[in-house]
Design an enzyme around this catalytic site. Structure first.
Site, PDB file in Angstrom:
ATOM      1  N   LYS A  54     -36.350  -6.269   2.794  1.00  0.00           N
ATOM      2  CA  LYS A  54     -35.547  -7.052   3.730  1.00  0.00           C
ATOM      3  C   LYS A  54     -34.992  -8.257   2.984  1.00  0.00           C
ATOM      4  O   LYS A  54     -35.752  -9.023   2.369  1.00  0.00           O
ATOM      5  CB  LYS A  54     -36.433  -7.518   4.900  1.00  0.00           C
ATOM      6  N   SER A  56     -31.427 -11.277   2.864  1.00  0.00           N
ATOM      7  CA  SER A  56     -30.312 -11.876   3.578  1.00  0.00           C
ATOM      8  C   SER A  56     -29.030 -11.112   3.263  1.00  0.00           C
ATOM      9  O   SER A  56     -28.799 -10.723   2.117  1.00  0.00           O
ATOM     10  CB  SER A  56     -30.121 -13.333   3.141  1.00  0.00           C
ATOM     11  N   THR A 108     -28.311 -16.148   4.501  1.00  0.00           N
ATOM     12  CA  THR A 108     -27.108 -16.144   5.336  1.00  0.00           C
ATOM     13  C   THR A 108     -26.934 -17.491   6.010  1.00  0.00           C
ATOM     14  O   THR A 108     -25.804 -17.974   6.161  1.00  0.00           O
ATOM     15  CB  THR A 108     -27.196 -15.028   6.392  1.00  0.00           C
ATOM     16  N   ALA A 109     -28.031 -18.094   6.427  1.00  0.00           N
ATOM     17  CA  ALA A 109     -27.959 -19.393   7.098  1.00  0.00           C
ATOM     18  C   ALA A 109     -27.261 -20.423   6.210  1.00  0.00           C
ATOM     19  O   ALA A 109     -26.361 -21.153   6.659  1.00  0.00           O
ATOM     20  CB  ALA A 109     -29.360 -19.873   7.463  1.00  0.00           C
ATOM     21  N   HIS A 149     -34.820 -17.915  12.632  1.00  0.00           N
ATOM     22  CA  HIS A 149     -35.931 -17.222  13.282  1.00  0.00           C
ATOM     23  C   HIS A 149     -36.265 -17.850  14.637  1.00  0.00           C
ATOM     24  O   HIS A 149     -35.398 -18.246  15.400  1.00  0.00           O
ATOM     25  CB  HIS A 149     -37.156 -17.182  12.367  1.00  0.00           C
TER      26      HIS A 149
END
Length: 273
Positions: A54, A56, A108-109, A149
């Site tokens: 997993k 980004s 991504t943030a 999150h």
């Protein structure tokens, strides 16, 4: 053959991968699981460390030479974007002159924040483990924090206020959902079509019997109340988790093409599909 899998300990990941991790997906191999923050998995994937991982979506330009993007298992949706939080409810709605704590330089943030704040960038950016960001902002260590999150549900408990909802900004600007986390399969080791079948089967198993996942989910989200964990799953596990589809791929391509045009990431080395 046992495959290595790296996911976050967040409720959406443990919910989605419960069946696969516990050997409940027919014909899927055993999984050797590592639980790590997404900044750690982004870095590890760049070294080709895991078979399934997993990461980004923002990290894809650096990873697609080693990995193939799976069309399922990740986090993408609406109303689920990162937030910029501050202590002062009257703060000027930009980052000019501020020190901002972010959860990783290829998240991504952070990419969204750089696009949003292109005209008023922060004075300093500090890479901080996700769980330290809100306490650090509340204590005055940082002027602002970029949170992801379950922080969407808990930032007010730290006495913080949302300066910007970057997912809302992205959706308003593009009309597309926000791509957050992707699942990748290592090229030459894992067949991506087969891996997608395993992951999609695990998603549907969780939806069909969510109670079976609860103990596992809560064991890895020990600081979260069960109600918050359920909110987290409901927000981040959706139709895009089962299948990105045309709209999902369009969202990813829009984000990464815009980032490349702004000089923030390299161009995509290979097509996404």
């Amino acid at each position: 053959m046992t495959l290595s899998l790296a996911i976050s300990p967040c409720p959406n990941d443990t919910f989605v991968f419960h069946a696969l991790v516990h050997g409940l997906v027919p014909d899927a191999p055993p999984m050797d699981v590592t639980y790590a923050d997404v900044d750690v998995t982004n870095t590890s994937a760049a070294k080709g460390k895991y078979d399934l991982v997993k990461v980004s979506y923002a990290a894809l330009p650096w990873l697609l030479d080693k990995y193939a993007l799976l069309p399922c298992g990740g986090a993408l949706g609406r109303g689920c974007g990162p937030l910029v939080v501050v202590r002062d409810p009257e703060a000027t709605p930009n980052l000019a002159g501020r020190t901002v704590a972010v959860p990783g330089d290829r998240t991504t943030a952070y990419l969204l924040m750089r696009l949003w704040a292109a005209d008023t960038p922060p004075a300093k950016v500090k890479i901080v483990p996700f769980h330290e960001i809100m306490p650090g902002v509340a204590a005055g260590k940082y002027d602002a924090g970029l949170v992801i999150h379950e922080a969407r549900f808990t930032y007010s408990k730290h006495g913080l206020h949302a300066l910007a909802d970057l997912g809302e900004w992205w959706e308003r600007d593009t009309g597309l959902p926000i791509p957050l986390g992707a699942i990748l399969a290592r090229r030459g080791t894992v067949d991506p079509d087969q891996a997608a079948e395993w992951v999609r089967a695990s998603v549907h198993a969780a939806w069909n019997d969510p109670e079976a996942t609860q103990e596992y989910v809560l064991a890895h989200a020990q600081e979260l109340e069960p109600a918050v964990a359920s909110q987290h799953i409901a927000l981040y596990v959706n139709d895009f988790t089962a299948n990105l589809g045309d709209e999902g791929y369009a969202a990813v391509e829009a984000l990464l093409n815009r980032a490349a045009a702004a000089g923030l990431t390299p161009p995509l080395p290979t097509p996404l599909r």
